[in-house]
Design a protein around this motif. Structure first.
Motif, PDB file in Angstrom:
ATOM      1  N   GLY A   1       7.370  -5.792  -2.206  1.00  7.00           N
ATOM      2  CA  GLY A   1       6.467  -4.949  -1.427  1.00  7.00           C
ATOM      3  C   GLY A   1       5.829  -5.642  -0.251  1.00  7.00           C
ATOM      4  O   GLY A   1       5.165  -4.996   0.570  1.00  7.00           O
ATOM      5  N   THR A   2       6.046  -6.955  -0.103  1.00  7.23           N
ATOM      6  CA  THR A   2       5.382  -7.684   0.985  1.00  7.23           C
ATOM      7  C   THR A   2       5.911  -7.280   2.356  1.00  7.23           C
ATOM      8  O   THR A   2       5.176  -7.334   3.340  1.00  7.23           O
ATOM      9  N   VAL A   3       7.179  -6.883   2.428  1.00 10.50           N
ATOM     10  CA  VAL A   3       7.754  -6.476   3.715  1.00 10.50           C
ATOM     11  C   VAL A   3       7.090  -5.197   4.214  1.00 10.50           C
ATOM     12  O   VAL A   3       6.687  -5.082   5.375  1.00 10.50           O
ATOM     13  N   GLY A   4       6.954  -4.218   3.325  1.00 12.17           N
ATOM     14  CA  GLY A   4       6.337  -2.952   3.710  1.00 12.17           C
ATOM     15  C   GLY A   4       4.870  -3.093   4.051  1.00 12.17           C
ATOM     16  O   GLY A   4       4.381  -2.506   5.031  1.00 12.17           O
TER      17      GLY A   4
ATOM     18  N   PRO B   1       5.966   0.629   0.315  1.00  9.38           N
ATOM     19  CA  PRO B   1       6.559  -0.712   0.307  1.00  9.38           C
ATOM     20  C   PRO B   1       7.575  -0.955  -0.795  1.00  9.38           C
ATOM     21  O   PRO B   1       8.026  -2.093  -0.965  1.00  9.38           O
ATOM     22  N   LEU B   2       7.925   0.072  -1.549  1.00  8.04           N
ATOM     23  CA  LEU B   2       8.915  -0.039  -2.615  1.00  8.04           C
ATOM     24  C   LEU B   2       9.959   1.049  -2.457  1.00  8.04           C
ATOM     25  O   LEU B   2       9.804   1.969  -1.651  1.00  8.04           O
ATOM     26  N   GLY B   3      11.031   0.958  -3.247  1.00 11.37           N
ATOM     27  CA  GLY B   3      12.171   1.840  -3.064  1.00 11.37           C
ATOM     28  C   GLY B   3      11.957   3.258  -3.549  1.00 11.37           C
ATOM     29  O   GLY B   3      11.002   3.556  -4.274  1.00 11.37           O
ATOM     30  N   PRO B   4      12.859   4.154  -3.177  1.00 17.87           N
ATOM     31  CA  PRO B   4      12.796   5.552  -3.618  1.00 17.87           C
ATOM     32  C   PRO B   4      12.964   5.657  -5.141  1.00 17.87           C
ATOM     33  O   PRO B   4      13.648   4.844  -5.756  1.00 17.87           O
ATOM     34  N   GLY B   5      12.321   6.655  -5.716  1.00 18.79           N
ATOM     35  CA  GLY B   5      12.513   6.935  -7.128  1.00 18.79           C
ATOM     36  C   GLY B   5      11.492   6.329  -8.056  1.00 18.79           C
ATOM     37  O   GLY B   5      11.369   6.752  -9.208  1.00 18.79           O
TER      38      GLY B   5
END
Length: 328
Positions: free
Chosen positions: A75-78, A39-43
């Motif tokens: 992170g709510t979207v994921g 639910p969060l971005g790469p890296g």
């Protein structure tokens, strides 16, 4: 007789088709690749931990574990994507104490963090580093604290988003020091770290998984680890106790969840694959090198994750709500 047998066979065939997910184990779950939603971005550390665990689970499941980043709103979207996914075991998500605990206190969620998911298992926990841009004049934590107090609110701290562990730990640091500064939310730790490296923000509380490569290359400064003991992978970084901020500890954890209604057989296979991965020497080494403290086997069960998550909600929601942290 032939007519009766034909009818019976046809009925049996219809029944078997009508209940495709009734018994995941009988149907050879998984028979195709599965997807782990990040639910969060790469890296960031969640993404890094997810990819290490996914590779470990792949061997145990006999199918690829595809990692997909679905970012947005802390992170709510994921997590919402996992909640709405078909409950067949082929989509599950990784989350942490921010996405699967804190967010319930600060966001108007369209799902229930306890009722709308099937817990799979706990993975590991980790502390934070207190880091700053490389041009920060402070030579140690005491000097950094003085710089923050003298900045008169003009200091900036990058976070992975409102309500994420980096944000909550930053609020705790503000409360501990009695100083306020500007929190700058990003879509993930990888993006906030890039702005810290560029000197666009001043400080950050971030995981060793994200920070260590940049510390080692001299792109950022590190002042302390928010734990009672030094990390084996960073023995030169003092604890907050040693650096002059006694009692300031913070760590956060990761776990796996599937959509509510996922067959028990599928959850059991996913949990078994997680346990196998966490017992594998190669996977363990990679996680330990990321400063992860792997939960013992008895805490890697779905039941243990549910109990742990519930206890964390009961602990943190009153603190967060009293601090007035909320997104509408």
């Amino acid at each position: 007789m032939r007519v009766w047998l034909a009818a019976a066979c046809a009925a049996a065939a219809v029944a078997s088709v009508a209940l495709p997910g009734a018994d995941a184990s009988a149907q050879g779950f998984p028979s195709r690749p599965v997807t782990m939603v990040v639910p969060l971005g790469p890296g960031g550390s969640t993404d890094v931990v997810a990819r290490v665990v996914a590779e470990g689970m792949r061997a145990a499941l006999g199918q690829p574990v595809i990692v997909e980043n679905t970012t947005g709103a802390g992170g709510t979207v994921g997590v919402g994507r996992v909640a709405r996914a078909a409950p067949d075991g082929y989509t599950f998500g990784i989350g942490h104490s921010g996405t699967n605990v804190v967010n319930g206190a600060i966001y108007p969620l369209q799902y229930d963090l306890l009722a709308d998911f099937e817990p799979i298992g706990l993975i590991a926990s980790q502390p934070f580093f207190i880091v700053a841009r490389k041009t920060m004049p402070a030579a140690n934590l005491a000097e950094l604290v003085k710089w923050l107090k003298d900045s008169d609110g003009r200091a900036t701290e990058g976070t992975s988003g409102v309500g994420t562990p980096s944000h909550i730990s930053g609020v705790l640091l503000q409360n501990t020091l009695g100083v306020k500064w500007t929190m700058v939310p990003y879509r993930g730790a990888g993006q906030s770290m890039q702005d810290l490296i560029a000197g666009n923000t001043d400080i950050q509380l971030d995981t060793p998984a994200t920070s260590m490569p940049h510390i080692q290359s001299g792109l950022i400064k590190v002042y302390a680890v928010t734990a009672k003991e030094r990390l084996a992978v960073a023995p030169d970084v003092p604890t907050t106790d040693e650096a002059g901020l006694p009692g300031f500890y913070y760590s956060f954890w990761h776990g796996l969840w599937a959509p509510k209604g996922t067959p028990k057989e599928a959850v059991a296979k996913l949990n078994g694959a997680l346990k196998t991965a966490l017992a594998d020497p190669t996977t363990r080494k990679k996680l330990v090198e990321l400063a992860q403290v792997i939960f013992p086997p008895e805490q890697q069960t779905p039941e243990a994750l549910h109990a742990f998550q519930k206890a964390e909600i009961e602990k943190w929601w009153p603190i967060i709500k009293s601090a007035g942290i909320r997104v509408d």
